[in-house]
Scaffold this active site. Structure first.
Site, PDB file in Angstrom:
ATOM      1  N   SER A 124      68.123 -24.801 -51.659  1.00 26.51           N
ATOM      2  CA  SER A 124      66.725 -26.180 -51.384  1.00 26.51           C
ATOM      3  C   SER A 124      67.102 -26.732 -50.954  1.00 26.51           C
ATOM      4  O   SER A 124      67.575 -26.597 -49.699  1.00 26.51           O
ATOM      5  CB  SER A 124      67.934 -26.594 -52.840  1.00 26.51           C
ATOM      6  OG  SER A 124      67.612 -28.307 -52.874  1.00 26.51           O
TER       7      SER A 124
ATOM      8  N   TYR B 261      75.313 -31.298 -55.521  1.00 33.61           N
ATOM      9  CA  TYR B 261      74.605 -30.216 -55.531  1.00 33.61           C
ATOM     10  C   TYR B 261      73.687 -29.695 -54.589  1.00 33.61           C
ATOM     11  O   TYR B 261      73.873 -29.078 -54.166  1.00 33.61           O
ATOM     12  CB  TYR B 261      73.234 -31.069 -56.274  1.00 33.61           C
ATOM     13  CG  TYR B 261      71.718 -30.248 -56.133  1.00 33.61           C
ATOM     14  CD1 TYR B 261      72.079 -28.843 -57.437  1.00 33.61           C
ATOM     15  CD2 TYR B 261      70.998 -30.086 -55.547  1.00 33.61           C
ATOM     16  CE1 TYR B 261      70.487 -27.853 -57.558  1.00 33.61           C
ATOM     17  CE2 TYR B 261      69.752 -30.086 -55.307  1.00 33.61           C
ATOM     18  CZ  TYR B 261      70.393 -28.184 -56.209  1.00 33.61           C
ATOM     19  OH  TYR B 261      68.691 -28.076 -56.576  1.00 33.61           O
TER      20      TYR B 261
END
Length: 268
Positions: A142, A155
């Site tokens: 990401s 995350y």
């Protein structure tokens, strides 16, 4: 690696980028092993593809369950005879709250799905990949894996671990037949918030969709990276720009994201 006639495992194949990659792989005459925690979502993906079990085989699976993941390669090989690639796409986000307010249960859940699930799948399929004429592993990190997003710190930590794991794996496998790619998507129009058990995102849906890259475009870029044997790609203008900004001035980039997140989370 050319994708025609290859057998590719795609996790998170029941929705979002996973579904789009599955549909596009099938159009490229590849065969797909779809993995998802939601069995009905896999059924829907197969219906949308309009293909039989000879081209798409769905497996309902919690990728954070190591024992069940370790049993997957044998089941896949029993059905298709071999496997040529793995796209570790499945992932979840955390609640939009600071680490201080996040429970250990939530922290472990995010790490188990986003990092350990990817590790389990990679280690389970890698021995077979090393016997193939060519194979490819794609791990979806990401932009949160290279630049911090307050309220998504765990995350981001999981996705940063995916990044370093993938880059290390690339170096270890460089002299083998197995290619490795790490992908850093920016904002993609998917239902990851709902799939993470966080309900529907708040705010203006039209604005959110406008800012996010459509999942079909993101999927096409990732599959192109496989075809080109790319080492690393960013997906979306936001990921590309933030990648450059963070390299030039990490502190400025971090403070910039902090301001943006403060505005965004207040509207979620």
């Amino acid at each position: 690696m050319q994708l025609a006639n290859k057998i590719i495992v795609v996790t998170g194949a029941g929705s979002g980028m996973g579904r789009e990659m599955t549909l596009q792989l099938l159009k490229k005459n590849a065969k797909v092993v779809g993995v998802d925690i939601h069995e009905n979502a896999l059924v829907e993906t197969q219906k949308l593809a309009g293909v039989g079990d000879d081209c798409f085989k769905g497996f309902q699976l919690d990728i954070s369950n190591k024992e069940k993941v370790e049993a997957l390669p044998a089941a896949v090989i029993a059905h298709f005879g071999s496997v040529d690639g793995l796209i570790n796409n499945a992932g979840i986000i955390q609640k939009f709250i600071p680490v201080n307010e996040l429970s250990y249960e939530d922290i472990q859940r995010v790490m188990n799905v986003n990092f350990y699930g990817m590790v389990y799948l990679t280690k389970s399929f890698l021995p077979h990949f090393l016997t193939r004429p060519e194979a490819h592993i794609v791990n979806i990190s990401s932009m949160g894996g290279f630049i911090p997003f307050p309220g998504q710190t765990i995350y981001g930590a999981a996705k940063a671990a995916v990044k370093l794991f993938t880059e290390g794996l690339y170096a270890e496998l460089k002299e083998t037949n197995v290619k490795v790619t790490v992908v850093h998507p920016g904002a993609i129009a998917t239902n990851i918030t709902e799939n993470s058990g966080l309900g529907k995102p708040k705010g203006d849906p039209a604005t959110q969709t406008k800012m996010a890259l459509p999942a079909p475009k993101a999927a096409a870029l990732i599959l192109r990276a496989i075809e080109k044997n790319s080492y690393r790609i960013t997906v979306g203008k936001d990921a590309t720009i933030l990648d450059i900004l963070y390299r030039l001035n990490p502190r400025f980039a971090t403070n910039f994201i902090r301001k943006m997140m403060k505005k965004a989370v207040g509207n979620m």
